[in-house]
Scaffold this motif. Structure first.
Motif, PDB file in Angstrom:
ATOM      1  N   ARG A 246       0.836  -1.192   0.000  1.00 33.67           N
ATOM      2  CA  ARG A 246       0.000   0.000   0.000  1.00 33.67           C
ATOM      3  C   ARG A 246       0.875   1.247   0.000  1.00 33.67           C
ATOM      4  N   THR A 247       0.399   2.303  -0.593  1.00 28.61           N
ATOM      5  CA  THR A 247       1.120   3.570  -0.618  1.00 28.61           C
ATOM      6  C   THR A 247       0.365   4.598   0.195  1.00 28.61           C
ATOM      7  N   VAL A 248       1.099   5.609   0.620  1.00 35.40           N
ATOM      8  CA  VAL A 248       0.490   6.688   1.396  1.00 35.40           C
ATOM      9  C   VAL A 248      -0.412   7.511   0.488  1.00 35.40           C
ATOM     10  N   THR A 249      -1.669   7.682   0.877  1.00 34.14           N
ATOM     11  CA  THR A 249      -2.675   8.438   0.127  1.00 34.14           C
ATOM     12  C   THR A 249      -3.426   9.323   1.115  1.00 34.14           C
ATOM     13  N   PRO A 250      -4.289  10.215   0.596  1.00 32.12           N
ATOM     14  CA  PRO A 250      -5.100  11.001   1.544  1.00 32.12           C
ATOM     15  C   PRO A 250      -5.909  10.113   2.485  1.00 32.12           C
ATOM     16  N   GLU A 251      -6.307   8.910   1.998  1.00 26.05           N
ATOM     17  CA  GLU A 251      -7.081   8.014   2.855  1.00 26.05           C
ATOM     18  C   GLU A 251      -6.179   7.259   3.837  1.00 26.05           C
ATOM     19  N   LEU A 252      -4.901   7.030   3.448  1.00 27.32           N
ATOM     20  CA  LEU A 252      -3.957   6.350   4.325  1.00 27.32           C
ATOM     21  C   LEU A 252      -2.761   7.277   4.526  1.00 27.32           C
ATOM     22  N   THR A 253      -2.828   8.083   5.573  1.00 24.45           N
ATOM     23  CA  THR A 253      -1.757   9.033   5.838  1.00 24.45           C
ATOM     24  C   THR A 253      -0.520   8.305   6.357  1.00 24.45           C
ATOM     25  N   GLN A 254       0.588   9.024   6.390  1.00 24.01           N
ATOM     26  CA  GLN A 254       1.825   8.444   6.919  1.00 24.01           C
ATOM     27  C   GLN A 254       1.649   8.024   8.371  1.00 24.01           C
ATOM     28  N   GLU A 255       0.909   8.833   9.137  1.00 23.07           N
ATOM     29  CA  GLU A 255       0.683   8.502  10.545  1.00 23.07           C
ATOM     30  C   GLU A 255      -0.157   7.237  10.677  1.00 23.07           C
ATOM     31  N   ALA A 256      -1.179   7.114   9.822  1.00 21.81           N
ATOM     32  CA  ALA A 256      -2.026   5.922   9.873  1.00 21.81           C
ATOM     33  C   ALA A 256      -1.262   4.687   9.442  1.00 21.81           C
ATOM     34  N   PHE A 257      -0.409   4.848   8.408  1.00 18.59           N
ATOM     35  CA  PHE A 257       0.415   3.722   7.954  1.00 18.59           C
ATOM     36  C   PHE A 257       1.343   3.259   9.069  1.00 18.59           C
ATOM     37  N   GLN A 258       1.996   4.196   9.767  1.00 18.78           N
ATOM     38  CA  GLN A 258       2.914   3.834  10.845  1.00 18.78           C
ATOM     39  C   GLN A 258       2.178   3.159  11.987  1.00 18.78           C
ATOM     40  N   ALA A 259       0.969   3.645  12.301  1.00 21.89           N
ATOM     41  CA  ALA A 259       0.190   3.025  13.371  1.00 21.89           C
ATOM     42  C   ALA A 259      -0.193   1.592  13.013  1.00 21.89           C
ATOM     43  N   ALA A 260      -0.567   1.374  11.742  1.00 21.58           N
ATOM     44  CA  ALA A 260      -0.911   0.020  11.297  1.00 21.58           C
ATOM     45  C   ALA A 260       0.313  -0.895  11.343  1.00 21.58           C
ATOM     46  N   TRP A 261       1.451  -0.363  10.958  1.00 21.27           N
ATOM     47  CA  TRP A 261       2.686  -1.147  10.982  1.00 21.27           C
ATOM     48  C   TRP A 261       3.079  -1.520  12.417  1.00 21.27           C
ATOM     49  N   ASP A 262       2.978  -0.558  13.328  1.00 21.00           N
ATOM     50  CA  ASP A 262       3.312  -0.831  14.732  1.00 21.00           C
ATOM     51  C   ASP A 262       2.377  -1.884  15.323  1.00 21.00           C
ATOM     52  N   ALA A 263       1.089  -1.788  14.981  1.00 17.07           N
ATOM     53  CA  ALA A 263       0.120  -2.760  15.498  1.00 17.07           C
ATOM     54  C   ALA A 263       0.409  -4.152  14.953  1.00 17.07           C
ATOM     55  N   LEU A 264       0.814  -4.216  13.685  1.00 14.35           N
ATOM     56  CA  LEU A 264       1.129  -5.505  13.074  1.00 14.35           C
ATOM     57  C   LEU A 264       2.314  -6.165  13.770  1.00 14.35           C
ATOM     58  N   TRP A 265       3.340  -5.384  14.073  1.00 13.63           N
ATOM     59  CA  TRP A 265       4.507  -5.945  14.744  1.00 13.63           C
ATOM     60  C   TRP A 265       4.208  -6.323  16.190  1.00 13.63           C
ATOM     61  N   ALA A 266       3.275  -5.635  16.810  1.00 14.52           N
ATOM     62  CA  ALA A 266       2.862  -6.033  18.157  1.00 14.52           C
ATOM     63  C   ALA A 266       2.182  -7.411  18.107  1.00 14.52           C
ATOM     64  N   GLU A 267       1.432  -7.675  17.036  1.00 15.96           N
ATOM     65  CA  GLU A 267       0.811  -8.997  16.875  1.00 15.96           C
ATOM     66  C   GLU A 267       1.870 -10.081  16.662  1.00 15.96           C
ATOM     67  N   ARG A 268       2.921  -9.742  15.926  1.00 14.93           N
ATOM     68  CA  ARG A 268       3.966 -10.727  15.660  1.00 14.93           C
ATOM     69  C   ARG A 268       4.620 -11.203  16.954  1.00 14.93           C
ATOM     70  N   ALA A 269       4.750 -10.313  17.915  1.00 12.73           N
ATOM     71  CA  ALA A 269       5.358 -10.681  19.195  1.00 12.73           C
ATOM     72  C   ALA A 269       4.516 -11.698  19.955  1.00 12.73           C
ATOM     73  N   GLU A 270       3.235 -11.838  19.576  1.00  8.77           N
ATOM     74  CA  GLU A 270       2.375 -12.838  20.214  1.00  8.77           C
ATOM     75  C   GLU A 270       2.461 -14.186  19.502  1.00  8.77           C
TER      76      GLU A 270
END
Length: 306
Positions: A246-270
């Motif tokens: 996915r690329t950064v768009t008005p619907e997916l801001t850089q902040e939203a992308f980073q939050a999704a990425w951080d949440a994904l890595w938190a799941e990996r730790a489980e």
């Protein structure tokens, strides 16, 4: 190694880097040996001008001056130890010894036959030994990808080094192996950031190697067996790849992308637990095998059955 010339063994260490103004550099530290054993508190190693030793000139790149990996060796045969250091860039810098515990404040690079500088891919880690038994110091170095030998083609007082010869080839780890590999049973060779010591380990008169590395070992998270962890990790990898496409768009801001990425890595730790690990690998040199000559073919006048 005796860095200060008092006849006692000292500990010499490099460091990653520190910042001073616009400059970043790694210093050298020495823990001087004391009578009866033990070492003094670490002190920054200084040049004969009273200033800390720093690789290169002020305009040297940060990678050339960072991640210092020093050794002390009498490289030019004058009876005084010199400091030879590797660095993040993969080159080798020499601070010439000027007497007991005294070193030139300016470094120079090791050179190869023809004048080019001696270098490995990155993260050079020098060790010196007379590999070929001709009486001078040859260079063995670790690196980010392997261990290399540079034979001294000069002499005891004026070392010049030849083409690199690969002694140990590191193995780059797979980022997301399928199926995943848990534990360390699959490791068959050093991985990254290799460090080296050379000497005769088994008393046969040949130079052997001890090679340290950096590896990542993964285990299922607590409460999961390997099969369950493998299934969940495959699903996680698919979602990770989808997010990366996915690329950064008005619907997916850089902040939203980073939050999704951080949440994904938190799941990996489980799902899995990964930790950095270092192993030591031993390589024993085998004696050279004598060359066998093929039997000669009979000539045209050779006798045969009648």
């Amino acid at each position: 190694m005796d860095v200060n010339g008092d006849g006692l063994v000292d500990l010499l260490s490099g460091s990653f880097r520190q910042r001073e103004g616009d400059h970043r550099f790694g210093l050298f530290w020495v823990m001087a040996g004391v009578e009866g054993g033990g070492f003094r508190a670490p002190e920054v190693l200084e040049g004969s001008d009273g200033q800390p030793l720093v690789i290169g000139s002020p305009d040297a790149t940060s990678s050339e001056r960072s991640c210092t990996r020093p050794t002390a060796v009498d490289l030019n045969g004058d009876g005084w130890p010199d400091i030879v250091s590797g660095n993040s860039a993969g080159t080798f810098h020499v601070f010439a010894g000027e007497g007991p515990g005294r070193f030139s404040p300016r470094s120079h690079e090791l050179r190869r036959t023809g004048g080019s500088r001696v270098a490995v891919s990155s993260k050079s880690d020098p060790f010196f030994i007379d590999w070929d038994g001709d009486g001078d110091q040859d260079l063995v170095s670790g690196s980010s990808r392997g261990v290399y030998l540079f034979l001294n083609e000069g002499d005891v007082h004026a070392p010049v080094f030849g083409q690199p010869r690969t002694l140990v080839e590191g193995v780059l780890p797979e980022h997301s192996p399928d199926p995943p590999r848990f534990g360390d049973a699959h490791l068959r060779a050093p991985e990254q950031n290799l460090r080296v010591w050379a000497g005769d380990l088994d008393g046969d008169g040949l130079v052997d190697l001890l090679v340290g590395d950096k590896a990542t070992v993964t285990y299922p998270a607590e409460g999961l067996d390997e099969a369950t962890a493998a299934t969940r990790l495959a699903q996680w990898n698919a979602r990770s790849q989808a997010l990366q496409r996915r690329t950064v768009t008005p619907e997916l801001t850089q902040e939203a992308f980073q939050a999704a990425w951080d949440a994904l890595w938190a799941e990996r730790a489980e799902i899995v637990e990964g930790s950095g690990a270092g192993f030591v690998w031993m390589y024993l040199q085998r004696p050279a095998q004598p060359t066998r000559r093929a039997p000669a073919s009979p000539g045209p006048d050779a006798g045969g059955p009648h």
